[in-house]
Design a protein around this motif. Structure first.
Motif, mmCIF file in Angstrom:
data_model
loop_
_atom_site.group_PDB
_atom_site.id
_atom_site.type_symbol
_atom_site.label_atom_id
_atom_site.label_comp_id
_atom_site.label_asym_id
_atom_site.label_seq_id
_atom_site.Cartn_x
_atom_site.Cartn_y
_atom_site.Cartn_z
ATOM 1 N N GLN A 95 0.836 -1.201 0.000
ATOM 2 C CA GLN A 95 0.000 0.000 0.000
ATOM 3 C C GLN A 95 0.873 1.254 0.000
ATOM 4 O OE1 GLN A 95 -2.602 0.310 3.385
ATOM 5 N NE2 GLN A 95 -3.477 2.224 2.700
ATOM 6 N N MET A 99 0.935 4.188 -2.882
ATOM 7 C CA MET A 99 0.678 5.602 -2.579
ATOM 8 C C MET A 99 1.828 6.502 -3.047
ATOM 9 S SD MET A 99 -2.304 5.614 -1.435
ATOM 10 C CE MET A 99 -2.439 7.307 -0.927
ATOM 11 N N LYS A 100 3.044 5.976 -3.056
ATOM 12 C CA LYS A 100 4.201 6.770 -3.481
ATOM 13 C C LYS A 100 4.369 6.796 -4.994
ATOM 14 C CE LYS A 100 6.991 6.325 0.658
ATOM 15 N NZ LYS A 100 8.271 5.833 1.218
ATOM 16 N N GLU A 102 3.965 7.906 -8.371
ATOM 17 C CA GLU A 102 3.440 9.139 -8.967
ATOM 18 C C GLU A 102 2.864 8.914 -10.363
ATOM 19 O OE1 GLU A 102 6.544 12.020 -8.748
ATOM 20 O OE2 GLU A 102 6.628 11.958 -6.566
ATOM 21 N N SER A 105 -2.859 7.467 -11.279
ATOM 22 C CA SER A 105 -3.846 8.483 -10.914
ATOM 23 C C SER A 105 -4.447 8.106 -9.563
ATOM 24 C CB SER A 105 -4.950 8.568 -11.961
ATOM 25 O OG SER A 105 -5.754 7.407 -11.917
ATOM 26 N N GLN A 106 -5.160 9.040 -8.963
ATOM 27 C CA GLN A 106 -5.778 8.786 -7.660
ATOM 28 C C GLN A 106 -6.771 7.627 -7.744
ATOM 29 O OE1 GLN A 106 -4.357 10.537 -5.365
ATOM 30 N NE2 GLN A 106 -5.456 9.596 -3.701
ATOM 31 N N GLU A 107 -7.503 7.563 -8.843
ATOM 32 C CA GLU A 107 -8.486 6.492 -9.020
ATOM 33 C C GLU A 107 -7.800 5.134 -9.155
ATOM 34 O OE1 GLU A 107 -11.935 5.188 -12.217
ATOM 35 O OE2 GLU A 107 -11.431 7.319 -12.029
ATOM 36 N N GLU A 108 -6.692 5.089 -9.898
ATOM 37 C CA GLU A 108 -5.956 3.835 -10.045
ATOM 38 C C GLU A 108 -5.386 3.377 -8.704
ATOM 39 O OE1 GLU A 108 -4.258 4.134 -14.607
ATOM 40 O OE2 GLU A 108 -3.243 5.283 -13.034
ATOM 41 N N LYS A 109 -4.865 4.330 -7.927
ATOM 42 C CA LYS A 109 -4.354 3.992 -6.597
ATOM 43 C C LYS A 109 -5.464 3.418 -5.728
ATOM 44 C CE LYS A 109 -0.689 7.457 -6.454
ATOM 45 N NZ LYS A 109 -0.167 8.662 -5.786
ATOM 46 N N SER A 110 -6.622 4.051 -5.777
ATOM 47 C CA SER A 110 -7.759 3.593 -4.985
ATOM 48 C C SER A 110 -8.167 2.178 -5.380
ATOM 49 C CB SER A 110 -8.927 4.554 -5.164
ATOM 50 O OG SER A 110 -10.057 4.108 -4.495
#
Length: 158
Positions: A95, A99-100, A102, A105-110
């Motif tokens: 995780q 999160m690190k 870059e 995208s935020q959606e892909e991370k989620s």
């Protein structure tokens, strides 16, 4: 009332950063020619940048806290405690890496973190007997309800 306080704090912060931008960090050296003051404004040193970053809590410490709660509640034996602790350590490290990253995208991370949690649940359940699985499921539901209640309280305060 909280909106007014937020607005005042935001305005003060904006004004403070504006004055640093005009005069340079640590003197007049950057903003008004080259002869006034020192050249500290060229940028923060690596030491200062590292000092400003929040210190990461090691995954093992987080897992230790999780296992302190789970072990008595689920009545885990030592082998289960170690195995489930290792699963949580791997998940937390993965995780953190997600999160690190870059590139995502935020959606892909989620989405990737949700997939990690699903894998985590399956792996943890492999080490539990039926009674422990039921307790584990109840703990997760209780934790989810507590989070929802906290969100409702925050919305009411705003």
């Amino acid at each position: 009332m909280k909106k007014i306080q937020f607005f005042l704090l935001f305005s003060f912060t904006l004004i403070s950063f504006n004055s640093f931008a005009q005069y340079g960090y640590g003197g007049y050296g950057n903003g008004y020619g080259n002869g006034y003051g020192n050249n500290y404004g060229m940028g923060m040193s690596q030491v200062e940048q590292n000092a400003m970053k929040p210190k990461e809590i090691p995954a093992e410490v987080t897992v230790g806290k999780i296992m302190e709660k789970l072990k008595p509640e689920l009545n885990l034996d030592e082998l289960q405690t170690i195995a489930i602790g290792n699963v949580y350590t791997d998940i937390i490290k993965s995780q953190t890496a997600i999160m690190k990253d870059e590139k995502l995208s935020q959606e892909e991370k989620s989405n990737e973190i949700k997939a990690l949690f699903e894998v985590n649940e399956r792996k943890v359940n492999e080490y539990l007997n039926e009674e422990q699985r039921q307790k584990y499921k109840a703990l997760k539901e209780e934790r989810g309800n507590n989070k929802k209640e906290k969100k409702k309280k925050k919305k009411k305060e705003d």
